[in-house]
Design a protein around this motif. Structure first.
Motif, PDB file in Angstrom:
ATOM      1  N   MET A 194       0.847  -1.192   0.000  1.00 22.68           N
ATOM      2  CA  MET A 194       0.000   0.000   0.000  1.00 22.68           C
ATOM      3  C   MET A 194       0.884   1.245   0.000  1.00 22.68           C
ATOM      4  O   MET A 194       1.833   1.321   0.760  1.00 22.68           O
ATOM      5  N   ARG A 195       0.553   2.203  -0.845  1.00 23.90           N
ATOM      6  CA  ARG A 195       1.294   3.445  -1.064  1.00 23.90           C
ATOM      7  C   ARG A 195       2.665   3.197  -1.679  1.00 23.90           C
ATOM      8  O   ARG A 195       3.606   3.969  -1.464  1.00 23.90           O
TER       9      ARG A 195
ATOM     10  N   GLY B 247       4.998   6.103  -4.746  1.00 21.71           N
ATOM     11  CA  GLY B 247       5.140   7.424  -4.145  1.00 21.71           C
ATOM     12  C   GLY B 247       6.486   7.637  -3.519  1.00 21.71           C
ATOM     13  O   GLY B 247       7.502   7.168  -4.038  1.00 21.71           O
TER      14      GLY B 247
ATOM     15  N   PHE C 204       1.846  18.000  -6.254  1.00 20.32           N
ATOM     16  CA  PHE C 204       1.296  16.648  -6.289  1.00 20.32           C
ATOM     17  C   PHE C 204       0.146  16.537  -7.295  1.00 20.32           C
ATOM     18  O   PHE C 204       0.059  15.581  -8.063  1.00 20.32           O
TER      19      PHE C 204
ATOM     20  N   ILE D  59      -2.910   2.317  -9.375  1.00 18.69           N
ATOM     21  CA  ILE D  59      -2.948   3.576 -10.127  1.00 18.69           C
ATOM     22  C   ILE D  59      -2.579   4.751  -9.215  1.00 18.69           C
ATOM     23  O   ILE D  59      -3.050   4.842  -8.078  1.00 18.69           O
ATOM     24  N   PHE D  60      -1.723   5.628  -9.699  1.00 14.64           N
ATOM     25  CA  PHE D  60      -1.302   6.780  -8.907  1.00 14.64           C
ATOM     26  C   PHE D  60      -2.399   7.841  -8.928  1.00 14.64           C
ATOM     27  O   PHE D  60      -2.720   8.398  -9.975  1.00 14.64           O
TER      28      PHE D  60
ATOM     29  N   LEU E 117      -8.830  11.732  -2.450  1.00 13.70           N
ATOM     30  CA  LEU E 117      -9.492  13.044  -2.372  1.00 13.70           C
ATOM     31  C   LEU E 117      -9.928  13.582  -3.723  1.00 13.70           C
ATOM     32  O   LEU E 117     -10.477  14.685  -3.811  1.00 13.70           O
TER      33      LEU E 117
ATOM     34  N   PHE F 286      -8.596   2.201  -7.198  1.00 11.57           N
ATOM     35  CA  PHE F 286      -9.001   2.376  -5.798  1.00 11.57           C
ATOM     36  C   PHE F 286      -9.867   3.611  -5.602  1.00 11.57           C
ATOM     37  O   PHE F 286      -9.951   4.481  -6.468  1.00 11.57           O
TER      38      PHE F 286
ATOM     39  N   PHE G 275     -10.180   2.043   0.466  1.00 11.89           N
ATOM     40  CA  PHE G 275      -9.382   2.399   1.639  1.00 11.89           C
ATOM     41  C   PHE G 275     -10.298   3.038   2.683  1.00 11.89           C
ATOM     42  O   PHE G 275     -10.750   4.165   2.503  1.00 11.89           O
TER      43      PHE G 275
ATOM     44  N   SER H 190      -9.445   4.194   5.800  1.00 10.87           N
ATOM     45  CA  SER H 190      -8.302   4.443   6.690  1.00 10.87           C
ATOM     46  C   SER H 190      -8.717   4.798   8.101  1.00 10.87           C
ATOM     47  O   SER H 190      -7.972   4.563   9.047  1.00 10.87           O
TER      48      SER H 190
HETATM   49  O1  CP3 Z   1      -0.693   3.332  -3.248  1.00 11.60           O
HETATM   50  C1  CP3 Z   1      -0.171   4.184  -3.977  1.00 11.60           C
HETATM   51  O2  CP3 Z   1       1.024   4.398  -3.946  1.00 11.60           O
HETATM   52  C2  CP3 Z   1      -1.036   4.955  -4.952  1.00 11.60           C
HETATM   53  C3  CP3 Z   1      -1.242   6.317  -4.618  1.00 11.60           C
HETATM   54  C4  CP3 Z   1      -1.995   6.770  -3.391  1.00 11.60           C
HETATM   55  C5  CP3 Z   1      -1.805   8.080  -2.867  1.00 11.60           C
HETATM   56  N1  CP3 Z   1      -2.741   8.278  -1.900  1.00 11.60           N
HETATM   57  C6  CP3 Z   1      -0.800   9.038  -3.349  1.00 11.60           C
HETATM   58  C7  CP3 Z   1      -0.319  10.090  -2.439  1.00 11.60           C
HETATM   59  C8  CP3 Z   1      -3.002   6.164  -2.633  1.00 11.60           C
HETATM   60  C9  CP3 Z   1      -3.549   4.749  -2.720  1.00 11.60           C
HETATM   61  C10 CP3 Z   1      -3.475   7.136  -1.707  1.00 11.60           C
HETATM   62  C11 CP3 Z   1      -4.579   6.880  -0.762  1.00 11.60           C
HETATM   63  C12 CP3 Z   1      -4.857   7.828   0.318  1.00 11.60           C
HETATM   64  N2  CP3 Z   1      -4.749   9.197   0.294  1.00 11.60           N
HETATM   65  C13 CP3 Z   1      -5.371   7.459   1.589  1.00 11.60           C
HETATM   66  C14 CP3 Z   1      -5.731   6.061   2.016  1.00 11.60           C
HETATM   67  C15 CP3 Z   1      -4.545   5.240   2.352  1.00 11.60           C
HETATM   68  C16 CP3 Z   1      -3.946   5.533   3.685  1.00 11.60           C
HETATM   69  O3  CP3 Z   1      -2.721   5.743   3.715  1.00 11.60           O
HETATM   70  O4  CP3 Z   1      -4.653   5.471   4.684  1.00 11.60           O
HETATM   71  C17 CP3 Z   1      -5.511   8.632   2.343  1.00 11.60           C
HETATM   72  C18 CP3 Z   1      -5.999   8.725   3.775  1.00 11.60           C
HETATM   73  C19 CP3 Z   1      -5.129   9.738   1.512  1.00 11.60           C
HETATM   74  C20 CP3 Z   1      -5.150  11.178   1.821  1.00 11.60           C
HETATM   75  C21 CP3 Z   1      -3.786  11.752   1.769  1.00 11.60           C
HETATM   76  N3  CP3 Z   1      -3.041  11.969   0.595  1.00 11.60           N
HETATM   77  C22 CP3 Z   1      -2.988  12.185   2.849  1.00 11.60           C
HETATM   78  C23 CP3 Z   1      -3.403  12.132   4.305  1.00 11.60           C
HETATM   79  C24 CP3 Z   1      -1.770  12.666   2.332  1.00 11.60           C
HETATM   80  C25 CP3 Z   1      -0.634  13.325   3.058  1.00 11.60           C
HETATM   81  C26 CP3 Z   1       0.160  12.399   3.862  1.00 11.60           C
HETATM   82  C27 CP3 Z   1       0.739  11.260   3.051  1.00 11.60           C
HETATM   83  O5  CP3 Z   1       0.334  10.128   3.290  1.00 11.60           O
HETATM   84  O6  CP3 Z   1       1.591  11.502   2.182  1.00 11.60           O
HETATM   85  C28 CP3 Z   1      -1.813  12.463   0.929  1.00 11.60           C
HETATM   86  C29 CP3 Z   1      -0.729  12.799  -0.034  1.00 11.60           C
HETATM   87  C30 CP3 Z   1      -0.274  11.780  -0.983  1.00 11.60           C
HETATM   88  N4  CP3 Z   1      -1.080  10.879  -1.612  1.00 11.60           N
HETATM   89  C31 CP3 Z   1       1.069  11.603  -1.405  1.00 11.60           C
HETATM   90  C32 CP3 Z   1       1.043  10.537  -2.316  1.00 11.60           C
HETATM   91  C33 CP3 Z   1       2.207   9.982  -3.089  1.00 11.60           C
HETATM   92  C34 CP3 Z   1       2.249  12.438  -0.973  1.00 11.60           C
HETATM   93  C35 CP3 Z   1       2.293  13.697  -1.788  1.00 11.60           C
HETATM   94  C36 CP3 Z   1       3.706  14.122  -2.099  1.00 11.60           C
HETATM   95  O7  CP3 Z   1       4.283  13.591  -3.029  1.00 11.60           O
HETATM   96  O8  CP3 Z   1       4.166  14.991  -1.379  1.00 11.60           O
END
Ligand code: CP3
Length: 340
Positions: free
Chosen positions: A23-24, A27, A43, A71-72, A76, A140, A203, A205
């Motif tokens: 997961m994640r 990134g 982003f 998928i990236f 939100l 997702f 997700f 979360s």
């Molecule tokens: O899995 C993957 O790598 C695909 C991409 C993906 C992102 N966000 C890219 C992202 C996925 C599946 C998510 C899901 C997501 N986003 C969730 C559910 C998963 C979890 O971790 O609980 C949630 C709660 C979010 C909301 C979100 N987006 C937050 C709270 C944040 C900031 C903190 C963090 O986790 O980085 C993001 C930003 C975000 N989403 C980044 C990425 C690569 C970081 C942005 C950057 O590059 O600075």
């Protein structure tokens, strides 16, 4: 499709080895991602430019050798498509200028349609063509409760107390908003399947911060509605972080896979969710250990899950500052493991 391990495991079929993804994974753990990220404004530019989103999606497949791409994008994108735009603030995370508090706020939201999110489906099409059947692609979305929590709160929170207050004090409005998010998410996930997603994950979360009664009322029914609206052909993973208290309800969902976090006892989950594949559940913080310890913990996890109905993963998203050697040790240990 050359590598079908994850799809087979999801359907409960026999596999030669346990499949793995993280997961994640697409990134900030990868230097290649950070390099690309520095070249763009923010982003959202990555997310909204299909060629760039495609490139970032492929990176972990090529560099880490995982058994699936995801998928990236971000969960939100749904609020934004409904009329509530987000920003991703540097060193801060998500931020919404407007938030939802009243009936008219909810009335002003629209149901997201496929066209509102064509940048995601365009990225999916590019990824599918670039992968050329190498591994499956996971699409997702956020589960409705988790998406609602950001729409009410406007940003991340340790307690999400404003969102939980909303559920207690405005249950009618909460259901209206959850309904609109659910309809939007169904349109979105149908479009992802149409564009080529082979598997989907929801997700949730922030499932674990609700009381069992609240989760039964405001969480589960909307997840069930999504699962039941998408047909049987595309396996669905439901990851409800922290929802140990809802295993019975999760096992009754119309989905194939339940994701579990590291607080959950594997044997206990197996007993309560005997009918589904489980995904997880190594503590992402364990990857701060040396690689020998990572390999040992991963082996032990694999043996506890056993050879059937398991997709190896972490118990939540990988932390951005995780050493890549440990990430690779985790993945390679899974790929080399054989059950006697
Ligand atoms: O899995 C993957 O790598 C695909 C991409 C993906 C992102 N966000 C890219 C992202 C996925 C599946 C998510 C899901 C997501 N986003 C969730 C559910 C998963 C979890 O971790 O609980 C949630 C709660 C979010 C909301 C979100 N987006 C937050 C709270 C944040 C900031 C903190 C963090 O986790 O980085 C993001 C930003 C975000 N989403 C980044 C990425 C690569 C970081 C942005 C950057 O590059 O600075």
């Amino acid at each position: 499709m050359n590598n079908q391990l994850i799809l087979k495991a999801a359907r409960g079929e026999k596999v030669d080895r346990t499949p793995v993804w993280i997961m994640r994974q697409a990134g900030r753990i990868l230097p290649e991602y950070r390099g690309l990220r520095k070249k763009v404004k923010d982003f959202k530019e990555l997310v909204k430019t299909p060629e760039l989103a495609c490139e970032v999606t492929l990176q972990p497949v090529e560099i880490l050798g995982v058994d699936a791409a995801i998928i990236f994008s971000d969960i939100l994108v749904i609020p934004e498509a409904m009329g509530l735009p987000y920003e991703m603030k540097e060193q801060f995370g998500p931020f919404f200028e407007k938030t939802i508090a009243t009936q008219s706020d909810i009335d002003n939201l629209r149901i997201a349609s496929e066209e509102d999110l064509s940048y995601v489906t365009d990225a999916i099409k590019l990824v599918k063509s670039a992968l050329n059947g190498k591994v499956p692609l996971i699409g997702f979305a956020g589960a409705p409760w988790t998406v609602l929590s950001y729409m009410i709160e406007g940003q991340g929170s340790k307690t999400f107390s404003t969102a939980r207050k909303f559920l207690y004090t405005k249950p009618e409005l909460s259901h209206q908003l959850l309904e609109k998010i659910t309809e939007s998410t169904i349109n979105y996930l149908k479009a992802q399947i149409e564009a080529g997603a082979d598997m989907l994950q929801l997700f949730d979360s922030w499932a674990g911060i609700l009381s069992p009664d609240q989760y039964r009322e405001f969480g589960i029914p909307y997840i069930e509605k999504i699962c039941s609206s998408l047909g049987e052909d595309t396996p669905m993973i439901v990851f409800a972080k922290g929802a140990n208290f809802a295993l019975k309800e999760l096992s009754a969902l119309n989905c194939d896979v339940i994701g579990i976090d590291w607080n959950m006892e594997i044997a206990n989950v197996r007993a309560q969710v005997p009918n589904k594949t489980l995904q997880g559940n190594l503590d992402p913080a364990l990857l701060y250990s040396d690689t020998a310890k990572v390999a040992a913990a991963t082996t032990s996890m694999l043996n506890t899950f056993g050879p059937d109905r398991h997709i190896a993963n972490l118990g939540h998203g990988v932390y951005p500052d995780t050493p890549l050697d440990s990430v690779k040790a985790f993945i390679n240990t899974v790929k080399e493991h054989r059950f006697e």
